[in-house]
Design a protein around this motif. Structure first.
Motif, PDB file in Angstrom:
ATOM      1  N   GLN A  13       0.846  -1.188   0.000  1.00 45.14           N
ATOM      2  CA  GLN A  13       0.000   0.000   0.000  1.00 45.14           C
ATOM      3  C   GLN A  13       0.880   1.237   0.000  1.00 45.14           C
ATOM      4  O   GLN A  13       1.904   1.276   0.690  1.00 45.14           O
ATOM      5  CB  GLN A  13      -0.885   0.006   1.240  1.00 45.14           C
ATOM      6  CG  GLN A  13      -2.041  -0.983   1.128  1.00 45.14           C
ATOM      7  CD  GLN A  13      -3.025  -0.790   2.265  1.00 45.14           C
ATOM      8  OE1 GLN A  13      -2.820  -1.294   3.358  1.00 45.14           O
ATOM      9  NE2 GLN A  13      -4.091  -0.065   2.003  1.00 45.14           N
ATOM     10  N   ASP A  71       1.137   5.744   0.217  1.00 50.19           N
ATOM     11  CA  ASP A  71       0.616   6.758   1.141  1.00 50.19           C
ATOM     12  C   ASP A  71      -0.722   7.312   0.670  1.00 50.19           C
ATOM     13  O   ASP A  71      -1.500   7.854   1.462  1.00 50.19           O
ATOM     14  CB  ASP A  71       1.618   7.920   1.275  1.00 50.19           C
ATOM     15  CG  ASP A  71       2.852   7.459   2.040  1.00 50.19           C
ATOM     16  OD1 ASP A  71       2.731   6.509   2.850  1.00 50.19           O
ATOM     17  OD2 ASP A  71       3.941   8.020   1.797  1.00 50.19           O
ATOM     18  N   THR A  72      -0.974   7.206  -0.624  1.00 52.64           N
ATOM     19  CA  THR A  72      -2.249   7.690  -1.165  1.00 52.64           C
ATOM     20  C   THR A  72      -2.880   6.561  -1.980  1.00 52.64           C
ATOM     21  O   THR A  72      -2.200   5.589  -2.344  1.00 52.64           O
ATOM     22  CB  THR A  72      -2.031   8.879  -2.124  1.00 52.64           C
ATOM     23  OG1 THR A  72      -1.182   8.418  -3.194  1.00 52.64           O
ATOM     24  CG2 THR A  72      -1.386  10.057  -1.416  1.00 52.64           C
ATOM     25  N   LEU A  73      -4.146   6.741  -2.303  1.00 50.37           N
ATOM     26  CA  LEU A  73      -4.836   5.738  -3.132  1.00 50.37           C
ATOM     27  C   LEU A  73      -4.161   5.642  -4.508  1.00 50.37           C
ATOM     28  O   LEU A  73      -3.998   4.546  -5.063  1.00 50.37           O
ATOM     29  CB  LEU A  73      -6.321   6.113  -3.274  1.00 50.37           C
ATOM     30  CG  LEU A  73      -7.194   5.148  -4.073  1.00 50.37           C
ATOM     31  CD1 LEU A  73      -7.207   3.746  -3.471  1.00 50.37           C
ATOM     32  CD2 LEU A  73      -8.636   5.679  -4.165  1.00 50.37           C
ATOM     33  N   GLN A  74      -3.740   6.825  -5.036  1.00 50.69           N
ATOM     34  CA  GLN A  74      -3.061   6.839  -6.345  1.00 50.69           C
ATOM     35  C   GLN A  74      -1.829   5.935  -6.311  1.00 50.69           C
ATOM     36  O   GLN A  74      -1.605   5.135  -7.221  1.00 50.69           O
ATOM     37  CB  GLN A  74      -2.596   8.263  -6.706  1.00 50.69           C
ATOM     38  CG  GLN A  74      -3.686   9.211  -7.140  1.00 50.69           C
ATOM     39  CD  GLN A  74      -4.408   9.883  -5.968  1.00 50.69           C
ATOM     40  OE1 GLN A  74      -4.361   9.399  -4.829  1.00 50.69           O
ATOM     41  NE2 GLN A  74      -5.102  10.974  -6.245  1.00 50.69           N
ATOM     42  N   GLU A  75      -1.024   6.095  -5.237  1.00 46.43           N
ATOM     43  CA  GLU A  75       0.215   5.325  -5.125  1.00 46.43           C
ATOM     44  C   GLU A  75      -0.088   3.822  -4.957  1.00 46.43           C
ATOM     45  O   GLU A  75       0.561   2.967  -5.562  1.00 46.43           O
ATOM     46  CB  GLU A  75       0.965   5.821  -3.892  1.00 46.43           C
ATOM     47  CG  GLU A  75       2.454   5.935  -4.067  1.00 46.43           C
ATOM     48  CD  GLU A  75       3.080   6.464  -2.786  1.00 46.43           C
ATOM     49  OE1 GLU A  75       3.659   5.666  -2.045  1.00 46.43           O
ATOM     50  OE2 GLU A  75       2.919   7.679  -2.505  1.00 46.43           O
ATOM     51  N   THR A  76      -1.088   3.520  -4.133  1.00 45.35           N
ATOM     52  CA  THR A  76      -1.486   2.120  -3.926  1.00 45.35           C
ATOM     53  C   THR A  76      -1.905   1.498  -5.260  1.00 45.35           C
ATOM     54  O   THR A  76      -1.494   0.387  -5.605  1.00 45.35           O
ATOM     55  CB  THR A  76      -2.653   2.048  -2.913  1.00 45.35           C
ATOM     56  OG1 THR A  76      -2.195   2.588  -1.678  1.00 45.35           O
ATOM     57  CG2 THR A  76      -3.122   0.629  -2.701  1.00 45.35           C
ATOM     58  N   TYR A 116     -13.985   5.462   0.285  1.00 49.55           N
ATOM     59  CA  TYR A 116     -12.695   4.815   0.027  1.00 49.55           C
ATOM     60  C   TYR A 116     -12.910   3.328  -0.300  1.00 49.55           C
ATOM     61  O   TYR A 116     -12.304   2.780  -1.222  1.00 49.55           O
ATOM     62  CB  TYR A 116     -11.760   4.968   1.238  1.00 49.55           C
ATOM     63  CG  TYR A 116     -10.342   4.577   0.911  1.00 49.55           C
ATOM     64  CD1 TYR A 116      -9.390   5.527   0.565  1.00 49.55           C
ATOM     65  CD2 TYR A 116      -9.960   3.223   0.927  1.00 49.55           C
ATOM     66  CE1 TYR A 116      -8.092   5.161   0.239  1.00 49.55           C
ATOM     67  CE2 TYR A 116      -8.667   2.854   0.594  1.00 49.55           C
ATOM     68  CZ  TYR A 116      -7.734   3.822   0.260  1.00 49.55           C
ATOM     69  OH  TYR A 116      -6.457   3.444  -0.073  1.00 49.55           O
TER      70      TYR A 116
END
Ligand code: XUL
Ligand code: CO
Length: 438
Positions: free
Chosen positions: A106, A108-113, A163
Motif C-alpha cells: 500500500q 501513502d495515497t490511493l493513487q500510489e497504492t 474509500y
C-alpha cells in the motif's frame, strides 16, 4: 531463481506411497462420476496464507523461513509473484486467489497504492500467459487498515465508505484484467461491537447500496465474474452481518440482490456459527446459491478461526456429497483458505499442507461419488419421507391441503407408524464407505 529447490513437481503415487511429496489420492486426470478430479475439485491456492503470511500471531512474531524474507516493498511483492507461480506449477494448482493488499504494497495515497497494484498485476498477467493457473477470485481487503476500524460498507464515516467503494472499483478492474472467475466480498468489519452506538438499519442499507454499485460497475466494464459473499458470524467483529448462509440469503432477498450473488462458504466460519460445513452447503444448495468453498478446518478445542488445512474425511466426504448433488461449483472452486501452523515454518511444509488438503478432498470426492452411485442417502430419504408420496402426504406436497383437510385426516385416528431414524446404522455405513470396504 527457485524458491522451492528441494521440491519437484508433485506426482500422484497412490495410497501405498510413502513419499511425503506425492499425492496419495488426488490424481488430477482420474475420472470420477464423469469428470476428472481436477475438473471436480478446482483447487485454488490462497496467496495471503501461502506467500504473504509469516506465522505472526497475537503473541509472537513471524517464524516462517521463506526465500523472499530479505526483501521489502515492490521487490518483495515481485519475488512473491515469482515464488507463487513456481509453487502453482509444482503443486499443480489450477487456480489461485488474492486480496489486493496481499499482492502489492500500500502507498501513502490511493493513487500510489493503485500504481503499485498496476505494476504487480501486469507482472502476474505476464506469468499467466505461460501458466495453466487461473484466477479463481480476487477481493479487496477492507478490514486490515486502521481506516476500517468502524467498518467499510457499513462504516459510520461516509469518507471511509467512499474509500471502500474506490477500492472495490479497482478490485473489479483488476479482476477483469486477470480474468477472475469470481469476485468475493468478505465483510471482516461489516458488523458491530455494540448496538449502543450502531444504526443497524442504515448500515445494512448502505452495504446493499455498495453491492448494487459493484454490480452496476462490473456490468459497465464487462466483467462477468460471479459475485460471492463469504459469511462469517464473528471475528474480528463481535457480530458480523453476514452471519451464516441463511442470514446472508435473507439479506440478499430483502435488497433484491439474490440473482447477482452466490455464497463462498468456509468450513471454519461454519463452525464459528455453530454449524457443520455441510449444513452451510445444504442451505446454499437448496436455495441455488452454492458458489465456492474456502476449505479449511477449525480446532474443536479452540474457539477461533484457526484456518487449518483440512484433513477430516467426514467433512470432506459430506462436503463433496453436497457439491456433487449441486452438479458442481460452476465458476467456483475449492480454495485452501488455510495456513500452515506457526511451528511448521519450513518452505516444504507448504507442500505437505496442500498435499494433505488436496488428498483429503480427493478421497472425499471418491467416497461421495460412490455413495451417490449406490444411492445410499437417496434410499434413506426415499424411505424416510415415503408418506409424502401417497395419501394425505401427497395432498400436502401438491399444495392442495388446507387445515380442514388435515383435521379431517387426523380425526380418523389412524396409527402414526413412525419408523426408526437408524442414525447409528447410517454412521456405520458411512464409515464403511470411507474405509473403502463398500
Ligand atoms: C477471513 C477469511 C478471508 C476471506 C477473504 O476469515 O476467510 O480470508 O476468505 O477475505
Ligand atoms: Co475465507
Amino acid at each position: 531463481m527457485s524458491y522451492f529447490t528441494n521440491v519437484n513437481e508433485i506426482a500422484y503415487e497412490g495410497g501405498s506411497s510413502k513419499n511425503p511429496l506425492a499425492f496419495k489420492y488426488y490424481n488430477p486426470t482420474e475420472v470420477v462420476a464423469g469428470k476428472t478430479m481436477e475438473e471436480h475439485l478446482r483447487f485454488a491456492i490462497s496467496y495471503w496464507h501461502t506467500f504473504t503470511a509469516d506465522g505472526t500471531d497475537m503473541f509472537g512474531r513471524g517464524t516462517a523461513i521463506r526465500g523472499w524474507d530479505h526483501l521489502s516493498g515492490l521487490d518483495l511483492a515481485k519475488a512473491r509473484v515469482e515464488a507463487s507461480f513456481e509453487f502453482y506449477e509444482k503443486i499443480g494448482a489450477p487456480f489461485f486467489c488474492f486480496h489486493d493488499v496481499d499482492i502489492a504494497p500500500q502507498g501513502d495515497t490511493l493513487q500510489e497504492t493503485n500504481k503499485n497494484l498496476d505494476i504487480i498485476v501486469a507482472m502476474i498477467k505476464e506469468y499467466m500467459k505461460t501458466s495453466k493457473t487461473k484466477l479463481l477470485w480476487n477481493t479487496a481487503n477492507m478490514f486490515s487498515d486502521p481506516r476500517f476500524t468502524h467498518g467499510a460498507g457499513t462504516s459510520s464515516n461516509a469518507a471511509v465508505y467512499a474509500y471502500a467503494g474506490a477500492q472495490i472499483k479497482k478490485g473489479l478492474e483488476v479482476g477483469k484484467e486477470l480474468g477472475a472467475q469470481n469476485y468475493v466480498f468478505w465483510g471482516g468489519r461489516e458488523g458491530y461491537e455494540t448496538l449502543l452506538n450502531t444504526d443497524m438499519g442504515l448500515e445494512l442499507d448502505n452495504l446493499a447500496r455498495l453491492y448494487q454499485m459493484a454490480i452496476d460497475y462490473a456490468k459497465e466494464i464487462g466483467f462477468d465474474a460471479q459475485f460471492l459473499i463469504e459469511p462469517k458470524p464473528k471475528e474480528p467483529t463481535k457480530h458480523q452481518y453476514d452471519f451464516d448462509a441463511a442470514t446472508t440469503l435473507a439479506f440478499l432477498h430483502k435488497y433484491g440482490l439474490k440473482d447477482h450473488f452466490k455464497l463462498n462458504l468456509e468450513a471454519n466460519h461454519a463452525t464459528l456459527a455453530g454449524h457443520t460445513f455441510e449444513h452451510e452447503l445444504r442451505v446454499a444448495r437448496i436455495n441455488g446459491v452454492l458458489g465456492s468453498l474456502d476449505a479449511n478446518q477449525g480446532d474443536v478445542l479452540l474457539g477461533w478461526d484457526t484456518d487449518e488445512f483440512p484433513h477430516d474425511l467426514y467433512t470432506s466426504t459430506l462436503t463433496m456429497y453436497e457439491v456433487l448433488k449441486n452438479d458442481g461449483l460452476g465458476k467456483g472452486g475449492i480454495n485452501f483458505d488455510a495456513k500452515v501452523r506457526r511451528g511448521s515454518f519450513e518452505p516444504e511444509d507448504l507442500f505437505y499442507a496442500h498435499i494433505s488438503g488436496m488428498d483429503a478432498y480427493a478421497k472425499g470426492l471418491k467416497v461421495a461419488a460412490k455413495m451417490i452411485e449406490d444411492n445410499v442417502f437417496e434410499n434413506i430419504l426415499a424411505e424416510r419421507y415415503a408418506s409424502f408420496k401417497e395419501g394425505i402426504g401427497e395432498t400436502i406436497v401438491s399444495g392442495k391441503a388446507t387445515l380442514h383437510t388435515l383435521e379431517e385426516y387426523a380425526l380418523q385416528n389412524k396409527p402414526f407408524n413412525n419408523k426408526s431414524g437408524r442414525l447409528e446404522l447410517i454412521r456405520a455405513t458411512l464409515n464403511q464407505y470411507i474405509l473403502g470396504d463398500l
